[in-house]
Design an enzyme around this catalytic site. Structure first.
Site, PDB file in Angstrom:
ATOM      1  N   CYS A 114       0.836  -1.415   0.031  1.00 15.53           N
ATOM      2  CA  CYS A 114       0.319   0.441  -0.117  1.00 15.53           C
ATOM      3  C   CYS A 114       0.907   0.797   0.182  1.00 15.53           C
ATOM      4  O   CYS A 114       0.425   2.284   0.129  1.00 15.53           O
ATOM      5  CB  CYS A 114      -1.086  -0.148   1.049  1.00 15.53           C
ATOM      6  SG  CYS A 114      -2.096  -1.540   1.543  1.00 15.53           S
ATOM      7  N   HIS A 250      -3.193   7.459   1.938  1.00 16.22           N
ATOM      8  CA  HIS A 250      -3.608   6.166   1.400  1.00 16.22           C
ATOM      9  C   HIS A 250      -5.367   6.131   1.863  1.00 16.22           C
ATOM     10  O   HIS A 250      -5.597   5.850   2.654  1.00 16.22           O
ATOM     11  CB  HIS A 250      -2.790   5.018   2.204  1.00 16.22           C
ATOM     12  CG  HIS A 250      -3.216   3.493   1.599  1.00 16.22           C
ATOM     13  ND1 HIS A 250      -3.950   3.308   0.378  1.00 16.22           N
ATOM     14  CD2 HIS A 250      -3.118   2.798   2.511  1.00 16.22           C
ATOM     15  CE1 HIS A 250      -3.505   2.036   0.873  1.00 16.22           C
ATOM     16  NE2 HIS A 250      -3.723   1.406   1.358  1.00 16.22           N
ATOM     17  N   ASN A 280      -9.861  -0.257  -0.026  1.00 18.27           N
ATOM     18  CA  ASN A 280      -8.958  -0.353  -0.903  1.00 18.27           C
ATOM     19  C   ASN A 280      -8.064  -0.290  -1.236  1.00 18.27           C
ATOM     20  O   ASN A 280      -8.131  -1.823  -2.141  1.00 18.27           O
ATOM     21  CB  ASN A 280      -7.871  -0.991   0.749  1.00 18.27           C
ATOM     22  CG  ASN A 280      -6.634  -0.955   0.983  1.00 18.27           C
ATOM     23  OD1 ASN A 280      -5.541  -0.180  -0.005  1.00 18.27           O
ATOM     24  ND2 ASN A 280      -5.964  -0.928   1.905  1.00 18.27           N
TER      25      ASN A 280
END
Length: 323
Positions: A114, A250, A280
């Site tokens: 990520c 993020h 996500n």
């Protein structure tokens, strides 16, 4: 004169298939209210059969090139941040290079889960400052739907697919925080926390594997580490939270986003939030949010942006830039 890596164009791509939370109710002990309350996610996009990380990355790249008014031949390098490349090798970036018809330059992948886009953005900045490239395409692209355990309600409802791309161009600046472009970066990792977020497959197992995550432990690390790296990056850039126009974090979990903003003493009105629509998307998360934020009219030229991420490794970092 100081060399700066300035944003020249941005674009994104999302698969056509939209998956609302309610779709999981038929196969899992979960519901829309449970997912929203714990993550802020309402829907996500899943890649179609035959759609790949590199094909989505290529679509986002074309959108960024159009936004910048450039041709693929004007780009010196492509960096793709991904943990779900089409093949073990070659890199997804070289596939994008071929798909764009770009016969010059070089292309490679970066894998920091990520945090991948932050690492890729920092690497692109270093290439430009070193004089090795004038224009670098930085792409985050993921097909996390292909590594989900669909029986694990704690993880499979959180992730989505997509791609975002940013083009950086070398431009001269005065060497102050008033310059456009990347003003500072901060990268970190701690391999001792590998077991908190990983995929249980790879060359050693001969399988693709599935994503495994200790969500509570990741959350515990996330807010503190994200606030810390963002603070370091702001200090290096010579700015304070009061100078920040937008945080583009993020997009993993709304509670992490809110907790980090609070720790940085910044209101949610200054945070670009897309997690409700995308879930996500790992390394694609930040460039997607940057592109959507710009399209919404939130991000404008001259705005100071702090972007930060944490992912498996654990790996985390932040970039401060003036749009």
């Amino acid at each position: 004169m100081t060399l700066r890596a300035v944003v020249k164009g941005v674009g994104h791509y999302l698969p056509e298939r939209v998956v609302p939370n309610s779709e999981f109710e038929a196969t899992l002990d979960t519901n829309d209210e449970w997912i929203r309350a714990r993550s802020g996610i309402e829907r996500r996009h899943f890649a179609a059969e035959g759609e790949t990380t590199s094909s989505m990355a290529s679509a986002a790249a074309r959108a960024a090139l159009k936004d910048a008014g450039l041709a693929a031949s004007d780009v010196d390098a492509i960096i793709v941040a991904t943990s779900t490349a089409d093949l073990t090798f070659p890199s997804a970036a070289t596939m994008v290079q071929a798909e764009l018809g770009m016969e010059n330059g070089f292309a490679f992948d970066i894998q920091a889960v990520c945090a991948g886009f932050i690492y890729a953005l920092s690497t692109a900045n270093a290439l430009i400052l070193a004089g090795q490239a004038t224009r670098v395409m930085v792409i985050g692209a993921e097909t996390f739907s292909r590594i989900m355990d669909w029986t694990d309600r704690g993880t499979c409802v959180l992730f989505g697919d997509g791609a975002g791309a940013l083009i950086l161009e070398a431009q001269s600046g005065a060497g102050t925080a008033q310059d456009r472009g990347i003003l500072s970066t901060d990268l970190n990792s701690d391999g001792r926390h590998k077991d908190l977020l990983y995929v249980d497959g790879g060359v050693s197992t001969g399988t693709t594997g599935h994503l495994r995550m200790q969500g509570n432990q990741v959350f515990r690390h996330a807010v503190e580490k994200l606030a810390s790296t963002a603070t370091k990056a702001m200090e290096r850039a010579g700015i304070s939270p009061a100078d920040v126009d937008w945080i583009v974090p993020h997009q993993a979990n709304i509670r992490i986003i809110q907790g980090t903003a609070k720790k940085l003493d910044l209101p949610m009105e200054k945070v670009v939030v897309t997690v409700q629509d995308h879930g996500n998307t790992s390394a694609a998360s930040i460039p997607l949010a940057l592109s959507v934020g710009r399209a919404r009219g939130q991000i404008k030229e001259g705005d100071v942006i702090v972007t930060e991420a944490i992912g498996g490794g654990l790996a985390w970092g932040a970039v401060v830039l003036r749009w």
